[in-house]
Enzyme design. Structure first.
Site, PDB file in Angstrom:
ATOM      1  N   ASN A 388       0.832  -1.199   0.000  1.00 34.40           N
ATOM      2  CA  ASN A 388       0.000   0.000   0.000  1.00 34.40           C
ATOM      3  C   ASN A 388       0.872   1.256   0.000  1.00 34.40           C
ATOM      4  OD1 ASN A 388      -1.879   2.000   0.380  1.00 34.40           O
ATOM      5  ND2 ASN A 388      -3.020   0.914   1.951  1.00 34.40           N
ATOM      6  N   ASP A 389       1.544   1.499   1.100  1.00 30.60           N
ATOM      7  CA  ASP A 389       2.314   2.732   1.202  1.00 30.60           C
ATOM      8  C   ASP A 389       3.453   2.802   0.183  1.00 30.60           C
ATOM      9  OD1 ASP A 389       0.711   3.540   3.301  1.00 30.60           O
ATOM     10  OD2 ASP A 389       1.921   2.451   4.770  1.00 30.60           O
ATOM     11  N   VAL A 390       4.043   1.652  -0.161  1.00 30.11           N
ATOM     12  CA  VAL A 390       5.197   1.668  -1.064  1.00 30.11           C
ATOM     13  C   VAL A 390       4.802   1.953  -2.512  1.00 30.11           C
ATOM     14  CG1 VAL A 390       6.555   0.139   0.404  1.00 30.11           C
ATOM     15  CG2 VAL A 390       5.183  -0.838  -1.438  1.00 30.11           C
ATOM     16  N   VAL A 391       3.487   2.019  -2.806  1.00 29.56           N
ATOM     17  CA  VAL A 391       3.043   2.384  -4.153  1.00 29.56           C
ATOM     18  C   VAL A 391       2.162   3.635  -4.103  1.00 29.56           C
ATOM     19  CG1 VAL A 391       3.157   0.054  -5.121  1.00 29.56           C
ATOM     20  CG2 VAL A 391       1.076   0.800  -3.985  1.00 29.56           C
TER      21      VAL A 391
END
Lengths: 462, 93
Positions: A388-391
């Protein structure tokens, strides 16, 4: 130097060389296994030759210790699940720290009053540092282990007096250091300092949230090496100094990589618990498109190139084996499949790579963020699984977002994006994700493993 | 041994460590960590010395405990690293 001492030191040099070559071979997946064996050989000869030392008389105790520890080690190594590697590494960091702490304590407690009065300040300083770092590593790692394995809550424990408690600990330890080095025959100062360090390890780690654990594990890894090095300085043992520092350097480099990948400084990670948590809810407007799984199959069937971006959610859903199956079907359909792995995906550095390797994904197909980003437009479909956060494009687009400035895998630039997710809620860090609202994004809601298995069934029934 | 001499070793070992580890690719970072877990079990060497030198009960107990903990790291660390590295395979087609 008598002949036995000379032999021992020469063998230590050989062992150090083996460790160094072992690490060098770890630079490539093809040679890494040989590297590990070389390093193990170095360890073996270092241990055997130490036993030759004529000073050592308590053989039965040593044997009992090695047997007890060794068999527990074998048991852990054989049974641990790959998803649980972060916990295990954490636990082992803690054991390493505790061992160094005990070495310092045992060395000190074996001294006579006269030795205490005549010892050098250098030795007492290094013994103190060994016990200090060892203790912090020990309790810090136990807390990290508890958070990662779910024994404790993974939330950052923050309360008003925390900063005060930490400052009192640090001041106390500094004062005790001066007292102990000035009056080493008063061994009580050493014991109090050790207790304070043990307690400090707990507070310092409790206040760090679950999402920052990769940084904490890497840092504690470094500490366990530094503790061994300090022990080496205290007892004038060169092999401990050299190898301890190799580990210390390794942990520090990994810590640095993790921090850079989150666009934060190490100090910011360590002190995050001390800041007042900000709750800025940026509302992202737009509509989320949900795509039925069967429709996703038709798109994948027509795709020429697919990029898979896994996150910790993939490990939770145990979807890596199904993913590998889907990858084969896609490749048989003349589609190119790659994986893109963000440095902080998962709960420790390189965690995703190990999970995918376990599912037999060849390592050449695992690409790093910087390799993928420049030509991500050419992918027909990007499948985001449990990440989630890494994209999250908010890192690039939304100035007020907590993750603004963090380097991300820019999946939103691909032709189309599938997000496999349980529900359309915010991620681990609680940050809204504008990716879900993009025109080229479709959500495949439900358990990731089931979703992939449905697509696999569609492929085979074709 | 001279303390200066020891500090020189410290500096060289640290520099060497940084150079070596920088070259390890991201894909091998987990095995690197478990492998360095094993290597940090070198404290075992220190523990062996401290559990053997004296007959005093306290240092025997502490030393034995240190030996046991360090053995967990050495044995467990190398074995699990080997297990992981066996999984990394090249493409075979």
């Amino acid at each position: 130097m008598n002949i036995i001492e000379l032999t021992i030191n020469l063998v230590y040099v050989v062992a150090a060389v083996l460790f160094i070559f072992g690490l060098k071979l770890l630079g490539h997946p093809d040679s890494a296994k040989r590297g590990n064996l070389l390093s193990a050989l170095g360890m073996f000869i270092a241990i055997v030759v130490t036993l030759l030392d004529q000073d050592i008389i308590q053989f039965h105790w040593i044997l009992a210790g090695i047997l007890a520890g060794g068999s527990f080690g074998v048991y852990k190594a054989k049974t641990v699940q790959m998803t649980a590697m972060p916990e295990m590494v954490s636990l082992f960091n803690g054991f390493g720290g505790a061992a160094s702490m005990l070495v310092a304590w045992a060395t000190l407690s074996a001294f006579t009053i006269m030795q205490l009065e005549q010892g050098s300040p250098f030795m007492f300083t290094t013994l103190f540092i060994t016990a200090l770092i060892g203790s912090i590593t020990f309790t810090g790692s136990i807390v990290a282990w508890g958070k990662l394995s779910g024994h404790f809550s993974s939330k950052a424990l923050v309360f008003k007096g925390l900063r005060f408690i930490s400052i009192v600990h640090l001041l106390g330890i500094s004062a005790l250091f001066v007292l102990f080095v000035s009056y080493p025959e008063q061994i009580i100062w050493f014991y109090i300092a050790m207790l304070l360090a043990l307690s400090f390890g707990v507070w310092a780690t409790m206040s760090i949230g679950g999402a920052d654990m990769p940084v904490v594990i890497a840092l504690l890894n470094s500490y366990s090496g530094v503790a061994a090095c300090a022990a080496g300085l205290a007892i004038s043992n060169v092999i401990l100094i050299v190898t301890g520092l190799l580990v210390g350097a390794s942990g520090l480099i990994l810590t640095q990589i993790m921090c850079k990948s989150m666009n934060r400084s190490l100090l910011n990670v360590l002190l995050s618990g001390f800041a007042t948590p900000t709750q800025d809810a940026i509302q992202v407007s737009g509509e989320i498109k949900v795509m039925p799984t069967h429709d996703a199959y038709y798109v994948l069937e027509a795709a020429q190139s697919v990029l898979i971006v896994p996150g910790y959610g993939m490990a939770v859903a145990q979807a890596q084996h199904a993913l590998r199956e889907l990858q084969e079907l896609l490749e048989d359909n003349n589609c190119e499949v790659n994986y893109a792995i963000h440095p902080v995906a998962g709960r420790m550095p390189g965690h995703m790579n190990v999970l995918l390797a376990e599912a037999d994904v060849p390592y050449e197909q695992l690409l790093e963020m910087d390799e993928v980003n420049p030509n991500i437009e050419r992918y027909d479909v990007v499948m985001v699984i449990g990440a989630n956060d890494v994209v999250n494009p908010a890192a690039k687009e939304l100035k007020g977002s907590p993750i603004y400035g963090m380097p991300v895998i820019e999946v939103y630039r691909a032709k189309s994006v599938f997000v496999l997710k349980r529900s359309a809620n915010a991620g681990f860090a609680g940050v809204e994700n504008p990716l879900f609202y993009k025109n080229n994004t479709s959500m495949l809601l439900g358990d990731a493993k089931e979703t992939i298995n449905t697509i696999i069934k569609d492929f085979s029934s074709d | 041994m001279d303390n200066i001499y020891l500090l020189i070793i410290v500096i060289f070992a640290a520099l060497l460590g940084f150079e070596l580890i920088k070259k390890v690719p991201a894909t091998l970072h987990t095995p690197l960590m478990s492998g360095s877990n094993a290597i940090s079990g070198i404290t075992l060497v220190g523990a062996l010395a401290s559990s053997g030198t004296e007959n005093e009960l306290l240092s025997i107990v502490l030393g034995t405990l240190a030996v046991a903990l360090a053995s967990i790291n050495v044995v467990g660390g190398y074995l699990v690293t080997d297990r992981m590295l066996s999984m990394f395979k090249k493409k075979q087609r």
